[in-house]
Motif scaffolding. Structure first.
Motif, PDB file in Angstrom:
ATOM      1  N   TYR A 163       0.799  -1.229   0.000  1.00 52.60           N
ATOM      2  CA  TYR A 163       0.000   0.000   0.000  1.00 52.60           C
ATOM      3  C   TYR A 163       0.833   1.282   0.000  1.00 52.60           C
ATOM      4  CZ  TYR A 163      -3.619  -3.397   0.564  1.00 52.60           C
ATOM      5  OH  TYR A 163      -4.431  -4.471   0.340  1.00 52.60           O
ATOM      6  N   ASP A 187       4.243   2.848   8.112  1.00 47.72           N
ATOM      7  CA  ASP A 187       4.539   3.127   6.710  1.00 47.72           C
ATOM      8  C   ASP A 187       4.047   4.509   6.344  1.00 47.72           C
ATOM      9  OD1 ASP A 187       1.796   3.082   5.457  1.00 47.72           O
ATOM     10  OD2 ASP A 187       1.810   1.064   6.288  1.00 47.72           O
ATOM     11  N   PRO A 190      -1.084   5.458   2.122  1.00 45.74           N
ATOM     12  CA  PRO A 190      -2.249   6.354   2.101  1.00 45.74           C
ATOM     13  C   PRO A 190      -2.963   6.477   3.452  1.00 45.74           C
ATOM     14  CG  PRO A 190      -2.797   4.237   1.119  1.00 45.74           C
ATOM     15  CD  PRO A 190      -1.333   4.196   1.411  1.00 45.74           C
ATOM     16  N   ILE A 192      -5.396   4.877   6.704  1.00 42.05           N
ATOM     17  CA  ILE A 192      -6.699   4.198   6.732  1.00 42.05           C
ATOM     18  C   ILE A 192      -7.678   5.100   7.475  1.00 42.05           C
ATOM     19  CG2 ILE A 192      -7.900   2.118   7.568  1.00 42.05           C
ATOM     20  CD1 ILE A 192      -5.104   0.711   7.404  1.00 42.05           C
ATOM     21  N   TYR A 205     -12.608  -8.014   4.196  1.00 42.09           N
ATOM     22  CA  TYR A 205     -12.827  -6.570   4.062  1.00 42.09           C
ATOM     23  C   TYR A 205     -11.616  -5.915   3.396  1.00 42.09           C
ATOM     24  CZ  TYR A 205     -14.165  -1.814   4.726  1.00 42.09           C
ATOM     25  OH  TYR A 205     -14.496  -0.509   4.474  1.00 42.09           O
ATOM     26  N   ARG A 206     -11.877  -5.143   2.353  1.00 40.96           N
ATOM     27  CA  ARG A 206     -10.830  -4.392   1.668  1.00 40.96           C
ATOM     28  C   ARG A 206     -11.325  -2.971   1.474  1.00 40.96           C
ATOM     29  NH1 ARG A 206     -10.586  -8.438  -3.205  1.00 40.96           N
ATOM     30  NH2 ARG A 206     -12.770  -8.183  -2.758  1.00 40.96           N
ATOM     31  N   VAL A 207     -10.446  -2.019   1.696  1.00 42.87           N
ATOM     32  CA  VAL A 207     -10.875  -0.628   1.608  1.00 42.87           C
ATOM     33  C   VAL A 207     -11.204  -0.273   0.161  1.00 42.87           C
ATOM     34  CG1 VAL A 207     -10.198   1.772   1.959  1.00 42.87           C
ATOM     35  CG2 VAL A 207      -9.561   0.031   3.645  1.00 42.87           C
ATOM     36  N   GLY A 217      -4.759  -8.648  -3.251  1.00 41.11           N
ATOM     37  CA  GLY A 217      -5.228  -8.903  -1.879  1.00 41.11           C
ATOM     38  C   GLY A 217      -6.610  -9.537  -1.849  1.00 41.11           C
ATOM     39  N   PHE A 218      -6.876 -10.269  -0.764  1.00 39.50           N
ATOM     40  CA  PHE A 218      -8.194 -10.880  -0.610  1.00 39.50           C
ATOM     41  C   PHE A 218      -8.911 -10.373   0.637  1.00 39.50           C
ATOM     42  CE2 PHE A 218      -5.852 -14.131  -3.019  1.00 39.50           C
ATOM     43  CZ  PHE A 218      -6.681 -14.209  -4.111  1.00 39.50           C
ATOM     44  N   LEU A 220      -7.851 -10.953   3.673  1.00 36.59           N
ATOM     45  CA  LEU A 220      -7.772 -11.985   4.713  1.00 36.59           C
ATOM     46  C   LEU A 220      -6.567 -11.796   5.628  1.00 36.59           C
ATOM     47  CD1 LEU A 220      -8.663 -15.165   2.636  1.00 36.59           C
ATOM     48  CD2 LEU A 220     -10.098 -14.006   4.299  1.00 36.59           C
ATOM     49  N   LEU A 222      -5.193  -9.313   7.454  1.00 37.32           N
ATOM     50  CA  LEU A 222      -5.309  -8.725   8.793  1.00 37.32           C
ATOM     51  C   LEU A 222      -6.189  -9.556   9.720  1.00 37.32           C
ATOM     52  CD1 LEU A 222      -5.442  -4.888   8.099  1.00 37.32           C
ATOM     53  CD2 LEU A 222      -3.576  -6.221   9.069  1.00 37.32           C
ATOM     54  N   SER A 223      -7.175 -10.274   9.145  1.00 38.20           N
ATOM     55  CA  SER A 223      -7.984 -11.101  10.051  1.00 38.20           C
ATOM     56  C   SER A 223      -7.150 -12.283  10.543  1.00 38.20           C
ATOM     57  CB  SER A 223      -9.304 -11.527   9.418  1.00 38.20           C
ATOM     58  OG  SER A 223      -9.110 -12.551   8.506  1.00 38.20           O
ATOM     59  N   SER A 246       0.069   4.524   7.884  1.00 38.85           N
ATOM     60  CA  SER A 246      -0.590   3.722   8.919  1.00 38.85           C
ATOM     61  C   SER A 246       0.437   3.149   9.875  1.00 38.85           C
ATOM     62  CB  SER A 246      -1.321   2.531   8.308  1.00 38.85           C
ATOM     63  OG  SER A 246      -1.958   2.890   7.141  1.00 38.85           O
ATOM     64  N   PHE A 248       0.598  -0.088  12.776  1.00 37.87           N
ATOM     65  CA  PHE A 248      -0.033  -1.223  13.460  1.00 37.87           C
ATOM     66  C   PHE A 248       0.784  -1.537  14.711  1.00 37.87           C
ATOM     67  CE2 PHE A 248      -1.693  -1.488   9.232  1.00 37.87           C
ATOM     68  CZ  PHE A 248      -2.994  -1.962   9.399  1.00 37.87           C
TER      69      PHE A 248
HETATM   70  P1  ADP Z   1      -5.529  -7.412   1.710  1.00 39.66           P
HETATM   71  O1  ADP Z   1      -5.217  -8.780   1.240  1.00 39.66           O
HETATM   72  O2  ADP Z   1      -6.604  -6.738   0.914  1.00 39.66           O
HETATM   73  O3  ADP Z   1      -4.313  -6.572   1.875  1.00 39.66           O
HETATM   74  P2  ADP Z   1      -5.809  -7.293   4.600  1.00 39.66           P
HETATM   75  O4  ADP Z   1      -6.768  -7.997   5.485  1.00 39.66           O
HETATM   76  O5  ADP Z   1      -4.363  -7.546   4.862  1.00 39.66           O
HETATM   77  O6  ADP Z   1      -6.210  -7.660   3.130  1.00 39.66           O
HETATM   78  O7  ADP Z   1      -6.074  -5.742   4.700  1.00 39.66           O
HETATM   79  C1  ADP Z   1      -7.416  -5.269   4.638  1.00 39.66           C
HETATM   80  C2  ADP Z   1      -7.437  -3.880   4.007  1.00 39.66           C
HETATM   81  O8  ADP Z   1      -6.834  -2.945   4.888  1.00 39.66           O
HETATM   82  C3  ADP Z   1      -6.644  -3.772   2.721  1.00 39.66           C
HETATM   83  O9  ADP Z   1      -7.421  -4.127   1.604  1.00 39.66           O
HETATM   84  C4  ADP Z   1      -6.249  -2.315   2.679  1.00 39.66           C
HETATM   85  O10 ADP Z   1      -7.281  -1.544   2.113  1.00 39.66           O
HETATM   86  C5  ADP Z   1      -6.147  -1.945   4.151  1.00 39.66           C
HETATM   87  N1  ADP Z   1      -4.732  -1.929   4.610  1.00 39.66           N
HETATM   88  C6  ADP Z   1      -4.052  -2.914   5.241  1.00 39.66           C
HETATM   89  N2  ADP Z   1      -2.799  -2.547   5.537  1.00 39.66           N
HETATM   90  C7  ADP Z   1      -2.658  -1.282   5.079  1.00 39.66           C
HETATM   91  C8  ADP Z   1      -1.595  -0.331   5.077  1.00 39.66           C
HETATM   92  N3  ADP Z   1      -0.399  -0.611   5.612  1.00 39.66           N
HETATM   93  N4  ADP Z   1      -1.836   0.886   4.524  1.00 39.66           N
HETATM   94  C9  ADP Z   1      -3.042   1.186   3.975  1.00 39.66           C
HETATM   95  N5  ADP Z   1      -4.086   0.344   3.937  1.00 39.66           N
HETATM   96  C10 ADP Z   1      -3.908  -0.884   4.484  1.00 39.66           C
END
Ligand code: ADP
Length: 255
Positions: A163, A187, A190, A192, A205-207, A217-218, A220, A222-223, A246, A248
């Motif tokens: 990202y 990082d 952009p 969140i 869930y994807r933004v 991405g799928f 999955l 972060l879950s 962002s 974490f």
């Molecule tokens: P994905 O496989 O889509 O990356 P994740 O579960 O890892 O799935 O993340 C869910 C969503 O959170 C991503 O689709 C993205 O929109 C947002 N996201 C995760 N990590 C970041 C990050 N470091 N910076 C910006 N957006 C992020």
């Protein structure tokens, strides 16, 4: 009078038993709904790559005399979709395994464990023209599940790589503060929104769905990260990074 009392009693006990059974069924219904959602989402995610694959293969069939070189675009796109599906299915299997409640296996690690992981990340970042830095405040040993923590860090690192743009800067800090192990990834991507911060740990869930399909991405990662952290009795939070991006933060007991 006896008959009326019996009827009243019967109505009350019937009402009570219906209420109680509904109440006791609530967790079962919720689990069923969750499972149903999961299967629906997974099938939905598989439908797109399968449709593309079918299309590409049908195109190949229409030109039986063509060589692989002639059809390299179709072949490479088909392979890309197969790869996508492999990643998705292995993520799904991982999640299902974790649902069964895998117990972490703790071993003692030293800073060398993190240094080796960070060496690889630095190489991957450099290859992609990005910057990776790390801070390691760890004296002595810490007990953790080596495979799980590596998987967790990799999910967070991969996302930071995915990202951020070409000038991406990624930092991971590891510190042991009294009895806690704190892992922070930051990082300059952009960021969140506050609304999305509440949902990004949900499965699938994807933004930005269009963009994440490009980045593969799928929804999955972060879950899975959250499940790993919870299995180690820890917590994961997402914050804004200053001035941009962002952050974490994972906190767990340094047993
Ligand atoms: P994905 O496989 O889509 O990356 P994740 O579960 O890892 O799935 O993340 C869910 C969503 O959170 C991503 O689709 C993205 O929109 C947002 N996201 C995760 N990590 C970041 C990050 N470091 N910076 C910006 N957006 C992020």
């Amino acid at each position: 009078v006896i008959l009326t009392t019996m009827v009243v009693f019967w109505v009350i006990s019937l009402g009570a038993s219906i209420y109680l059974s509904r109440w006791s069924m609530k967790p079962v219904i919720a689990a069923y709904e969750k499972q149903k959602n999961f299967v629906e989402n997974a099938s939905h995610e598989l439908r797109t790559p399968l449709a593309i694959l079918q299309n590409r293969l049908e195109l190949l069939f229409q030109r039986p005399m063509a060589t692989i070189i002639d059809e390299s675009e179709n072949v490479s796109q088909s392979l890309a979709e197969v790869r996508n599906m492999r990643i998705l299915t292995s993520n799904l299997l991982n999640l299902a395994k974790r649902d069964d409640g895998i117990k972490p296996v703790y071993t003692q690690v030293t800073r060398h464990y993190f240094e080796k992981i960070f060496e690889n990340y630095a190489m991957l970042a450099e290859n992609a023209g990005k910057t990776f830095s790390s801070e390691l405040q760890l004296d002595g040993n810490v007990k953790l599940d080596e495979a799980l923590i590596k998987q967790l860090l990799t999910i967070l690192f991969d996302n930071a790589m995915k990202y951020t743009d070409d000038d991406g800067q990624i930092n991971i800090r590891v510190e042991k503060v009294s009895q806690n192990l704190i892992l922070t990834t930051s990082d300059n991507g952009p960021g969140i929104s506050d609304d999305d911060k509440k949902k990004i740990f949900d499965r699938f869930y994807r933004v930005d769905k269009a963009r994440t399909r490009q980045t593969g991405g799928f929804g999955l990662g972060l879950s899975l990260a959250q499940q790993i952290v919870q299995s180690c009795n820890g917590k994961i939070e997402v914050h804004d990074n200053k001035p941009k991006g962002s952050q974490f933060i994972v906190k767990m007991k340094a047993v």
